[in-house]
Enzyme design. Structure first.
Site, short mmCIF file in Angstrom:
data_model
loop_
_atom_site.label_atom_id
_atom_site.label_comp_id
_atom_site.label_asym_id
_atom_site.label_seq_id
_atom_site.Cartn_x
_atom_site.Cartn_y
_atom_site.Cartn_z
CG HIS A 126 2.03 -3.09 6.67
ND1 HIS A 126 2.79 -4.13 6.17
CD2 HIS A 126 0.99 -2.94 5.82
CE1 HIS A 126 2.24 -4.57 5.05
NE2 HIS A 126 1.14 -3.88 4.82
CG HIS A 173 -2.21 -0.69 1.05
ND1 HIS A 173 -2.32 -2.05 0.97
CD2 HIS A 173 -3.48 -0.21 0.94
CE1 HIS A 173 -3.59 -2.39 0.83
NE2 HIS A 173 -4.32 -1.29 0.79
#
Length: 421
Positions: free
Chosen positions: A139, A92
């Site tokens: 993350h 992302h």
């Protein structure tokens, strides 16, 4: 740290905006850019995204580093495949940085320049996507930082070598397209084998196919006599003033329909035609086995597959996706391991804690720990059976999608009276 600021409103915001950094979002927006005359933007974005997705997937499958430990973190994701991927690095963030950096470069070199409003909008998008990965527990800081660094490198290469590469494509022989296809096939073949069944490889193959398709389409469309050469050869003829909103909208609707029709026809056709061909290859020792994929000699046919595409879902799954977006509060918050990599991480963490506390049992002592671990693995979602023909099928399907975006649909618009003569 970001999860200390959790609130229902922020859960909805970051859960929804996470869709703006997915492969699916870009694969919807970029073909429309091709069809509306923004070819330079569409080509550059597609190429940077393809490189970012491919090389981030290589790093994920090479290093096999799991996502941040859960618990204590809670993960927010509506994707069924994202939790199955490894955590390092953040794709992302790679996508967001490459897109924003190139957009800033393009606007700064445009006649109108980069307005303060667009600058704020672009960097707000970047910060939202990057911080959202931390907030959603998908993350850690290092994942996001390294992912963003990869995106910056990819966009820098695109900015520096864009004109050189485009000239090589548009003014070169067809041999150059063949060279690109061969390089892509080699890169797909040497893609690292992950320790667990991870969907990163599927995304890499899909974007590799798109990369081949847009360049094949651009090379041929630029020579068709229909495409415009300004601002770039292979530009689809488009003018909102001439076409009007009705025809412009019909172009998009028709283009999307044709793309889904191609996917719906090409995929089952490949599943029917390729297995016998692969079995012939196997008899001559030419099979290219890949971990977690069945060879053609081990099955008779490929059954209908559901939820097997993380980039462009089949048309039958779109209503459920739209319903999910219409009800943002029905977010998916999970605690605990969701993949085999997560489970191994939890086991390692528990053993480390037991060593530190001095409570490790003697080797011969019966321990309930192993039973707990087995229960944890039993609760994980079992990966479906995967077939060797899926790799080549995905490459063919997405090459076709790239070609349709760059040439096929613009030619169809001219035939159907939705183009500019």
């Amino acid at each position: 740290m970001p999860q200390k600021f959790r609130s229902p409103a922020l859960d909805v915001y970051f859960g929804l905006t996470a869709h703006l950094g997915t492969h699916t979002f870009y694969m919807i927006i970029l073909p429309i850019c091709f069809w509306c005359g923004y070819v330079q933007l569409a080509r550059a974005m597609t190429q940077t995204l393809a490189a970012g997705v491919f090389f981030s997937g290589v790093m994920k499958d090479l290093l096999c580093i799991p996502r941040p430990l859960s618990p204590p973190l809670q993960r927010i994701s509506k994707s069924s495949s994202a939790p199955l991927e490894y955590g390092f690095l953040s794709t992302h963030s790679t996508n967001a940085v490459s897109v924003v950096f190139y957009a800033v470069y393009l606007l700064q070199n445009s006649p109108s320049g980069l307005s303060p409003f667009m600058q704020v909008l672009l960097f707000a998008y970047l910060i939202t996507i990057a911080f959202g990965r931390l907030y959603c527990g998908m993350h850690g800081f290092l994942d996001v930082f390294i992912g963003g660094a990869l995106g910056a490198v990819v966009s820098a290469v695109q900015c520096v070598y864009e004109k050189t590469f485009d000239d090589w494509i548009f003014h070169g022989p067809f041999r150059n397209i063949v060279i690109i296809a061969l390089i892509i096939l080699v890169l797909v073949r040497i893609h690292p084998e992950p320790a667990d069944d991870c969907p990163c490889f599927d995304d890499s193959v899909a974007f590799a196919g798109v990369f081949i398709g847009i360049n094949l389409g651009a090379w041929h469309f630029a020579r068709s006599g229909i495409a415009w050469n300004d601002p770039l050869p292979s530009t689809a003829p488009f003018s909102l003033e001439i076409l009007g909103w009705t025809k412009a909208t019909l172009r998009i609707v028709l283009g999307v329909f044709v793309t889904f029709a191609w996917r719906g026809i090409a995929k089952p056709t490949c599943f029917k035609l390729l297995p016998p061909l692969f079995r012939i290859f196997e008899t001559y020792g030419l099979a290219i086995p890949r971990k977690y994929f069945l060879n053609a000699s081990e099955y008779k046919r490929v059954p209908p597959l559901r939820k097997d595409d993380n980039v462009i879902p089949p048309a039958s799954e779109i209503p459920a996706m739209l319903d999910s977006l219409r009800q943002p509060r029905r977010r998916s918050v999970s605690v605990g391991p969701q993949s085999a990599a997560d489970a191994y991480e939890v086991i390692a963490f528990r053993e480390q804690r037991r060593r530190q506390s001095g409570s490790l049992p003697e080797p011969k002592e019966p321990s309930p720990v192993k039973d707990e671990e087995q229960v944890m693995f039993d609760q994980l979602l079992k990966p479906r059976v995967r077939y060797d023909v899926e790799v080549l099928t995905k490459l063919i399907v997405y090459t076709g999608i790239g070609w349709l975006a760059a040439e096929g649909n613009p030619l169809l618009f001219q035939v159907c009276g939705l183009g500019i003569r």
